[in-house]
Design a protein around this motif. Structure first.
Motif, short mmCIF file in Angstrom:
data_model
loop_
_atom_site.label_atom_id
_atom_site.label_comp_id
_atom_site.label_asym_id
_atom_site.label_seq_id
_atom_site.Cartn_x
_atom_site.Cartn_y
_atom_site.Cartn_z
N SER A 199 -1.09 -17.67 50.24
CA SER A 199 0.08 -16.62 51.02
C SER A 199 -1.14 -15.53 51.25
CB SER A 199 1.21 -15.80 50.11
OG SER A 199 0.67 -15.67 49.01
N LEU A 200 -2.33 -15.74 50.28
CA LEU A 200 -3.39 -14.59 50.89
C LEU A 200 -4.45 -15.37 50.86
CD1 LEU A 200 -4.28 -11.30 50.31
CD2 LEU A 200 -4.20 -11.88 48.68
N PRO A 201 -5.60 -14.90 52.32
CA PRO A 201 -6.89 -15.70 52.18
C PRO A 201 -7.92 -15.00 52.06
CG PRO A 201 -6.49 -13.87 54.33
CD PRO A 201 -4.98 -14.14 53.33
N ASP A 202 -8.63 -15.95 51.08
CA ASP A 202 -10.09 -15.27 50.63
C ASP A 202 -9.32 -15.14 49.43
OD1 ASP A 202 -11.63 -15.27 53.24
OD2 ASP A 202 -10.72 -12.79 53.12
N VAL A 203 -8.81 -16.03 48.86
CA VAL A 203 -8.11 -16.07 47.32
C VAL A 203 -9.09 -17.46 47.09
CG1 VAL A 203 -6.60 -15.96 45.57
CG2 VAL A 203 -6.60 -14.08 47.78
N THR A 204 -9.09 -17.41 45.62
CA THR A 204 -9.79 -18.92 44.18
C THR A 204 -8.33 -18.78 43.97
OG1 THR A 204 -11.48 -18.82 44.57
CG2 THR A 204 -11.19 -19.41 43.47
N TRP A 205 -7.31 -19.71 44.30
CA TRP A 205 -6.11 -20.20 43.32
C TRP A 205 -6.15 -20.35 42.69
CZ3 TRP A 205 -2.44 -16.91 45.16
CH2 TRP A 205 -2.30 -16.42 46.57
N LEU A 206 -5.59 -20.50 41.91
CA LEU A 206 -6.10 -21.14 40.44
C LEU A 206 -4.81 -22.68 40.55
CD1 LEU A 206 -5.89 -18.64 37.67
CD2 LEU A 206 -7.81 -19.99 38.57
N PRO A 207 -5.34 -23.93 39.82
CA PRO A 207 -3.91 -24.93 39.86
C PRO A 207 -2.72 -23.99 38.59
CG PRO A 207 -6.00 -25.58 38.36
CD PRO A 207 -6.69 -24.03 39.38
N PRO A 208 -1.92 -24.70 39.70
CA PRO A 208 -0.22 -24.16 38.87
C PRO A 208 -0.53 -24.84 37.58
CG PRO A 208 0.04 -25.10 41.05
CD PRO A 208 -1.17 -25.01 40.98
N GLU A 209 -1.43 -26.26 37.35
CA GLU A 209 -0.76 -27.00 35.97
C GLU A 209 -1.59 -25.77 34.73
OE1 GLU A 209 -4.02 -28.89 38.01
OE2 GLU A 209 -2.27 -28.34 38.98
N SER A 210 -2.58 -24.83 35.28
CA SER A 210 -2.78 -23.33 34.49
C SER A 210 -2.24 -22.73 33.85
CB SER A 210 -4.99 -23.51 35.11
OG SER A 210 -4.26 -22.51 35.90
N ASP A 264 -14.88 -25.96 38.26
CA ASP A 264 -13.63 -25.83 38.90
C ASP A 264 -13.33 -24.41 38.15
OD1 ASP A 264 -14.70 -27.78 40.64
OD2 ASP A 264 -13.03 -29.24 40.16
N GLY A 265 -13.23 -24.16 37.26
CA GLY A 265 -12.91 -22.91 36.35
C GLY A 265 -12.26 -23.68 35.18
N PRO A 266 -11.32 -23.06 35.08
CA PRO A 266 -10.80 -22.87 32.73
C PRO A 266 -10.00 -23.91 33.35
CG PRO A 266 -10.34 -20.57 33.50
CD PRO A 266 -11.25 -21.06 35.51
N VAL A 267 -9.71 -25.19 32.56
CA VAL A 267 -8.50 -25.87 32.02
C VAL A 267 -8.12 -25.96 30.72
CG1 VAL A 267 -8.12 -28.06 31.71
CG2 VAL A 267 -10.03 -27.49 33.89
N TYR A 268 -7.24 -25.46 30.49
CA TYR A 268 -6.24 -25.07 29.41
C TYR A 268 -6.08 -26.05 28.35
CZ TYR A 268 -7.12 -20.43 31.63
OH TYR A 268 -7.51 -19.43 32.69
#
Length: 182
Positions: free
Chosen positions: A23-34, A168-172
């Motif tokens: 819903s906002l451009p230029d954001v690196t969105w985290l995946p919902p599973e995180s 791709d970013g942290p995985v929890y």
């Protein structure tokens, strides 16, 4: 291994928050599973005996189950020149949530050696994404965003997570669940 204690989100809250992705451009969105709500950051744990002490400490915690009620959007702005700002959705700080966080913090601060204690200010939130060079007008508009109505929900356990760094970013990864009971 890098550890923290947090709350996993119920599916309805997870779905509502995930609906804001993109819903906002230029954001690196985290995946919902995180998505999660961090209660206490532990940090790097390299000794097995310390991991065992953490487990015993968390197993002994008794608390009324907190109720998660999502609130408005927020932003943690970085003070580093090349850092990213963090977008988040807040949760109401109900008494049970604050009590649980306090019990976890005090227990772990007793169990973990003094150099590794954590006493960060607690703002109950779910991190959604990061942005580097936000358009100020769009960012302000996004911060006024409200979630679709989501019923408050009691959470039945808290979790010890391992945070693993990936390209791709942290995985929890959940390591252990601790039931909430008083």
């Amino acid at each position: 291994m890098r550890l923290f204690v947090g709350l996993e989100l119920p599916p309805s809250l997870l779905h509502a928050i995930a609906g804001l992705r993109g819903s906002l451009p230029d954001v690196t969105w985290l995946p919902p599973e995180s998505y999660h709500l961090t209660l206490h950051f532990i940090g790097e744990v390299t000794h097995g005996h310390l991991l065992e002490e953490i487990h015993h400490t968390l197993s002994a915690i008794r608390s009324t189950p907190p109720v998660l009620q999502p609130g408005g959007a927020g932003l943690f702005m970085t003070s580093r020149p090349h850092g990213s700002d963090t977008l988040w959705i807040g949760c109401a700080p109900d008494a049970a949530l604050l009590s649980l966080r306090d019990r976890i913090r005090k227990g772990l601060n007793r169990a973990i050696p003094p150099g590794e204690k954590n006493s960060r200010h607690f703002t109950p939130h779910i991190t959604m994404g990061r942005m580097d060079h936000p358009d100020q007008v769009r960012r302000q508009r996004w911060l006024a965003t409200t979630l679709p109505p989501v019923a408050a929900q009691a959470i039945g356990h808290f979790t010890l997570f391992q945070s693993m760094r990936h390209a791709d970013g942290p995985v929890y990864e959940p390591l252990e669940h601790y039931p909430l009971r008083f």
